[in-house]
Design a protein around this motif. Sequence first.
Motif, PDB file in Angstrom:
ATOM      1  N   VAL A   1       0.809  -1.231   0.000  1.00  0.00           N
ATOM      2  CA  VAL A   1       0.000   0.000   0.000  1.00  0.00           C
ATOM      3  C   VAL A   1       0.837   1.274   0.000  1.00  0.00           C
ATOM      4  N   GLY A   2       2.150   1.173  -0.173  1.00  0.00           N
ATOM      5  CA  GLY A   2       2.975   2.362  -0.299  1.00  0.00           C
ATOM      6  C   GLY A   2       3.345   3.031   1.003  1.00  0.00           C
ATOM      7  N   CYS A   3       3.040   2.413   2.126  1.00  0.00           N
ATOM      8  CA  CYS A   3       3.414   2.996   3.407  1.00  0.00           C
ATOM      9  C   CYS A   3       3.532   1.896   4.457  1.00  0.00           C
ATOM     10  N   VAL A   4       4.270   2.200   5.512  1.00  0.00           N
ATOM     11  CA  VAL A   4       4.426   1.305   6.646  1.00  0.00           C
ATOM     12  C   VAL A   4       3.535   1.835   7.767  1.00  0.00           C
ATOM     13  N   PRO A   5       2.738   0.980   8.423  1.00  0.00           N
ATOM     14  CA  PRO A   5       1.801   1.474   9.439  1.00  0.00           C
ATOM     15  C   PRO A   5       2.460   2.343  10.506  1.00  0.00           C
ATOM     16  N   GLN A   6       1.814   3.474  10.777  1.00  0.00           N
ATOM     17  CA  GLN A   6       2.203   4.376  11.856  1.00  0.00           C
ATOM     18  C   GLN A   6       1.027   4.489  12.828  1.00  0.00           C
ATOM     19  N   ALA A   7       1.298   5.075  13.994  1.00  0.00           N
ATOM     20  CA  ALA A   7       0.294   5.112  15.053  1.00  0.00           C
ATOM     21  C   ALA A   7      -0.997   5.785  14.626  1.00  0.00           C
ATOM     22  N   ALA A   8      -0.902   6.834  13.795  1.00  0.00           N
ATOM     23  CA  ALA A   8      -2.090   7.632  13.487  1.00  0.00           C
ATOM     24  C   ALA A   8      -2.982   7.021  12.414  1.00  0.00           C
ATOM     25  N   GLN A   9      -2.473   6.086  11.625  1.00  0.00           N
ATOM     26  CA  GLN A   9      -3.210   5.628  10.446  1.00  0.00           C
ATOM     27  C   GLN A   9      -4.453   4.823  10.798  1.00  0.00           C
ATOM     28  N   PRO A  10      -5.498   4.934   9.971  1.00  0.00           N
ATOM     29  CA  PRO A  10      -6.723   4.162  10.217  1.00  0.00           C
ATOM     30  C   PRO A  10      -6.484   2.661  10.362  1.00  0.00           C
ATOM     31  N   VAL A  11      -5.591   2.087   9.555  1.00  0.00           N
ATOM     32  CA  VAL A  11      -5.370   0.638   9.661  1.00  0.00           C
ATOM     33  C   VAL A  11      -4.837   0.272  11.041  1.00  0.00           C
ATOM     34  N   THR A  12      -4.012   1.138  11.630  1.00  0.00           N
ATOM     35  CA  THR A  12      -3.492   0.896  12.977  1.00  0.00           C
ATOM     36  C   THR A  12      -4.596   1.076  14.017  1.00  0.00           C
ATOM     37  N   LYS A  13      -5.454   2.064  13.802  1.00  0.00           N
ATOM     38  CA  LYS A  13      -6.580   2.268  14.725  1.00  0.00           C
ATOM     39  C   LYS A  13      -7.517   1.057  14.715  1.00  0.00           C
ATOM     40  N   LEU A  14      -7.676   0.431  13.537  1.00  0.00           N
ATOM     41  CA  LEU A  14      -8.488  -0.787  13.475  1.00  0.00           C
ATOM     42  C   LEU A  14      -7.882  -1.904  14.314  1.00  0.00           C
ATOM     43  N   ARG A  15      -6.574  -2.044  14.226  1.00  0.00           N
ATOM     44  CA  ARG A  15      -5.895  -3.069  15.019  1.00  0.00           C
ATOM     45  C   ARG A  15      -6.063  -2.775  16.512  1.00  0.00           C
ATOM     46  N   TRP A  16      -5.910  -1.499  16.879  1.00  0.00           N
ATOM     47  CA  TRP A  16      -6.078  -1.100  18.275  1.00  0.00           C
ATOM     48  C   TRP A  16      -7.500  -1.403  18.752  1.00  0.00           C
ATOM     49  N   LEU A  17      -8.483  -1.077  17.899  1.00  0.00           N
ATOM     50  CA  LEU A  17      -9.881  -1.320  18.242  1.00  0.00           C
ATOM     51  C   LEU A  17     -10.136  -2.811  18.441  1.00  0.00           C
ATOM     52  N   ASN A  18      -9.596  -3.616  17.546  1.00  0.00           N
ATOM     53  CA  ASN A  18      -9.781  -5.059  17.606  1.00  0.00           C
ATOM     54  C   ASN A  18      -9.201  -5.642  18.894  1.00  0.00           C
ATOM     55  N   ARG A  19      -8.068  -5.090  19.325  1.00  0.00           N
ATOM     56  CA  ARG A  19      -7.386  -5.650  20.500  1.00  0.00           C
ATOM     57  C   ARG A  19      -7.924  -5.098  21.828  1.00  0.00           C
ATOM     58  N   THR A  20      -8.400  -3.855  21.827  1.00  0.00           N
ATOM     59  CA  THR A  20      -8.786  -3.234  23.104  1.00  0.00           C
ATOM     60  C   THR A  20     -10.293  -3.093  23.282  1.00  0.00           C
ATOM     61  N   GLU A  21     -11.061  -3.047  22.185  1.00  0.00           N
ATOM     62  CA  GLU A  21     -12.520  -2.948  22.255  1.00  0.00           C
ATOM     63  C   GLU A  21     -13.133  -3.958  21.285  1.00  0.00           C
ATOM     64  N   PRO A  22     -12.971  -5.245  21.561  1.00  0.00           N
ATOM     65  CA  PRO A  22     -13.409  -6.267  20.603  1.00  0.00           C
ATOM     66  C   PRO A  22     -14.899  -6.215  20.289  1.00  0.00           C
ATOM     67  N   ASP A  23     -15.730  -5.821  21.265  1.00  0.00           N
ATOM     68  CA  ASP A  23     -17.171  -5.736  20.993  1.00  0.00           C
ATOM     69  C   ASP A  23     -17.465  -4.654  19.957  1.00  0.00           C
ATOM     70  N   ALA A  24     -16.824  -3.481  20.126  1.00  0.00           N
ATOM     71  CA  ALA A  24     -16.998  -2.397  19.152  1.00  0.00           C
ATOM     72  C   ALA A  24     -16.464  -2.815  17.789  1.00  0.00           C
ATOM     73  N   ALA A  25     -15.324  -3.498  17.788  1.00  0.00           N
ATOM     74  CA  ALA A  25     -14.753  -3.964  16.522  1.00  0.00           C
ATOM     75  C   ALA A  25     -15.703  -4.924  15.818  1.00  0.00           C
ATOM     76  N   GLN A  26     -16.334  -5.798  16.586  1.00  0.00           N
ATOM     77  CA  GLN A  26     -17.228  -6.784  15.998  1.00  0.00           C
ATOM     78  C   GLN A  26     -18.453  -6.128  15.378  1.00  0.00           C
ATOM     79  N   ARG A  27     -18.921  -5.004  15.964  1.00  0.00           N
ATOM     80  CA  ARG A  27     -20.102  -4.312  15.446  1.00  0.00           C
ATOM     81  C   ARG A  27     -19.773  -3.394  14.277  1.00  0.00           C
TER      82      ARG A  27
END
Length: 484
Positions: free
Chosen positions: A123-149
């Motif tokens: 995708v032309g970039c390496v994940p950084q803290a601010a990026q949406p893809v990283t926020k998705l990973r954070w959501l999946n790991r810390t708020e799994p119920d929200a991630a599932q919805r």
Amino acid sequence: MGIVAGLDSSPDFTRIVVCDTDTGAVLRQGYAPHPVESTEGGGRPSVVDPQAWLLSLGEAAGGGLLEGVQAIGVSAQQNGLVPLDAQGNTVRPALVGGDKRAQVAAADLVDALGGREAWAQAVGCVPQAAQPVTKLRWLNRTEPDAAQRTAVLLQAHDWLVWQLLGRPLRRTTDRGGASGTGYWSAATGAYRPDLVELALGHQATLPEVLGPSEAAGTTPEGLLISAGTGETMAAAFGLGIGLGDAVVSLGASGSVMAVHTEALADPSGMITSLADATGLHLPVVTTLNAVRTLRGAAELLGLPDLESLSELAMKSTPGSHGLVLLPYLEGERIPNLPHTAGTLAGLRRESMRPEHLARASFEGMLCGLADALDVLRGRGVDVRRVFLLGAAAELPAVQAAAPALFGAQVVVPQPADYAALGAARQAAWALGVSQGTLDPRLPPVWQGAVAQVLEPGEELAVGQAVRQQYVSVREQTHPGAFRA
């Protein structure tokens, strides 16, 4: 043709400019701060209820500001993630900004795909803290119920466009915004749904990516809404930069971006390959240290502000009597030295004067940014002209040194909300295409930014000698760390 509006929803405020479609002249403007944002504790990223964006939008547009407007373009803060459920409701407050503590999620993603090079190719970039893809990973790991919805993924400008259009079934974005997500490739022009699943744990619906001159739709009142884009791309479009141009932004940290004909895949991760608002590309290189270097020097010298530091620096001469400051006060990304500190070299009895240290802080900051420019030049990006943005660009010490150290003409535009102007220009383009008066491949030509133009001139050789002095100290202190 008429009048159009550009809306810029930044992290702190909404600004709207209403412009003449033919010239870009600003006819009127509005402003409103966002309602106070909240942050969650426990090292979580900053969050905000997206309704705050709509509230400030309504306030900024008050008093008949949009009367007679035929089209609106939307620019908004990048990297904001708005997770929606299957009914289109927000699952949780939008995740905005960046947090170093979210870097754990970024590192997890890098490892999960097989390293930095794998991400750069994907995708032309390496994940950084601010990026949406990283926020998705954070959501999946810390708020799994929200991630599932979470069923639909939007960014800030996508969400605002969708709201302006009355929340239709069709949701859209643009190349610029999509290129910053970490799950869309500027090189292929396609999403990587597998990376969404890697981060979130399951698939989600992604917005349709529109072309630069396409409209997202028309409101029931007949107001055309253009595709919208991220703030970086909108500001570049508002400035009117093109091939051969680079933009150096002087914040606490620094960024260097340039217009290029193709997407760049950088295995080192130094270059983030973004798309622009015209169909071209915006490779970006970010440094961790820019104006914070100047502020540190001012505090060390007991000076009240950067203007005083600049005045003192002008009493020195190019090269600072041999003093060289490597400005890696927060570690650095360019070169990749995350755990290092700054270095002051060349101390001699005759160089140990306040004015030489002041001058060295400016030269160190600008040489660090010149290193970032060289990363782009080393990949074939043509840089003939450098636009210098930020309050520090007005400082005499910056203007005296920058052209010779960058080896290019330097343009210092007058302060303006170039992101809002870029959004308005996009609206004019989409409107013209819809009316058959503009070519979908050629944006409207608007009057350029009012600017001060600085040439390297006879100082070029001196500046390049100063730059070489800096490079020598950098290589001696951190041998082999820099790879342009």
